[in-house]
Each structure stands twice: as structure tokens, then as C-alpha cells.
Design an enzyme around this catalytic site. Structure first.
Site, short mmCIF file in Angstrom:
data_model
loop_
_atom_site.label_atom_id
_atom_site.label_comp_id
_atom_site.label_asym_id
_atom_site.label_seq_id
_atom_site.Cartn_x
_atom_site.Cartn_y
_atom_site.Cartn_z
N ALA A 1 -4.52 9.49 -10.90
CA ALA A 1 -3.21 9.32 -10.28
C ALA A 1 -2.91 7.84 -10.04
O ALA A 1 -3.81 7.02 -9.89
CB ALA A 1 -3.15 10.07 -8.96
N CYS A 2 -1.61 7.53 -10.01
CA CYS A 2 -1.14 6.19 -9.66
C CYS A 2 -0.07 6.36 -8.61
O CYS A 2 -0.18 7.23 -7.75
CB CYS A 2 -0.66 5.44 -10.90
SG CYS A 2 0.72 6.23 -11.75
N ASN A 3 0.99 5.58 -8.67
CA ASN A 3 2.06 5.72 -7.68
C ASN A 3 3.10 6.77 -8.08
O ASN A 3 3.58 7.51 -7.25
CB ASN A 3 2.75 4.38 -7.42
CG ASN A 3 3.59 4.42 -6.16
OD1 ASN A 3 3.10 4.80 -5.11
ND2 ASN A 3 4.85 4.07 -6.28
N TYR B 1 0.92 9.24 -6.25
CA TYR B 1 0.69 9.20 -4.80
C TYR B 1 2.00 9.33 -4.02
O TYR B 1 2.03 9.87 -2.92
CB TYR B 1 -0.05 7.91 -4.41
CG TYR B 1 -0.49 7.94 -2.96
CD1 TYR B 1 -1.49 8.81 -2.54
CD2 TYR B 1 0.11 7.11 -2.02
CE1 TYR B 1 -1.89 8.85 -1.21
CE2 TYR B 1 -0.28 7.15 -0.69
CZ TYR B 1 -1.27 8.02 -0.29
OH TYR B 1 -1.66 8.07 1.03
#
Length: 140
Positions: A82-84, A111
Site C-alpha cells: 500500500a501507498c497513499n 492509506y
């Protein structure tokens, strides 16, 4: 050797499915945001290996990303990447699959979606929710 993967080879799940996997199936959360983003707020027990670095020239891919992940995870580990917002993590997932990792899923929405779903607990500041240019600036 297997053909290189692309984003269509990556399984993408939503934050609810990711939370369920983290709570019940032995998955680990690999956060590929920058160290600065990660330090502001992150999923409990998350691993952080940045996929990109912010430089004077803009964002550049971390040339050691796969090696750094391989130093802390096995190819057989079950990872939620996952990232933003989901863009970096999708590209990171492709690279991990290409390098031999077998159990990789991308968390769609990143996120920011985790925070929006109320899973962040301590309710991080609005800058976490709105820091991605692809998200609306007025959330909640």
C-alpha cells in the site's frame, strides 16, 4: 523465466478486505510511501520500504526497492502492498511479482482509504487524507 508482469496481473483488494487479511490470514502490511509520509501515520506493525524518493529533480524510483524488501521478507510471505492512494503500490506490486514474490496484493485506495474507513484509530490529521493530488481537497 516468466514473462514480466503488469498491473493487470496484480490482485487489488479494498481496505476492508485488507483489514480482514491482516487480522486473520498472516498477511503483512508493506507501506511503500516515503519515510516522511510513513512517520506521520501508518498501519500498526507496518513495514516501510519507500518505492520512490523525493529529490530536487522530483520523484525517482528507489533502485534498491526489491532488494530492501527481500532483506526483510521472504518470497513466500503474504504481503499487502500500500501507498497513499494506490498508484505507487500498484507499480511496487508489479516489481515484487516480477522479482519472484508470490503472494502480493495491492490495497486499492491506499492509506488514505484506510483513514477514510476509520481504521487509523488515532484519527490522523487532515493532511494525511488530502496529501495526494488525486484526492479531493474537501473530505468530511
Amino acid at each position: 523465466m516468466d514473462a514480466p508482469k503488469d498491473h493487470q496481473n496484480v490482485a487489488t483488494i479494498d481496505v476492508h478486505a485488507a483489514k480482514d487479511l491482516l487480522n486473520s490470514s498472516g498477511y503483512r502490511y508493506l507501506d511503500v510511501r516515503s519515510v516522511e509520509e510513513f512517520n506521520k501515520s501508518h498501519v500498526e506493525n507496518a513495514l516501510n520500504v519507500p518505492y520512490m524518493f523525493i529529490t530536487e529533480a522530483g520523484r525517482v524510483k528507489n533502485p534498491d526497492f526489491v532488494d530492501q524488501v527481500a532483506a526483510i521478507c521472504k518470497n513466500e510471505d503474504h504481503l499487502i502492498v500500500a501507498c497513499n492512494s494506490g498508484g505507487r503500490s500498484l507499480r511496487a506490486s508489479v516489481d515484487l511479482l516480477d522479482s519472484g514474490f508470490k503472494q502480493i496484493v495491492n490495497m486499492g485506495g491506499g492509506y488514505s482509504a484506510w483513514v477514510d474507513a476509520g481504521f487509523a484509530g488515532n484519527n490522523p490529521g487532515e493532511e494525511i487524507k488530502t496529501s495526494c493530488k488525486f484526492r479531493p481537497s474537501a473530505i468530511h
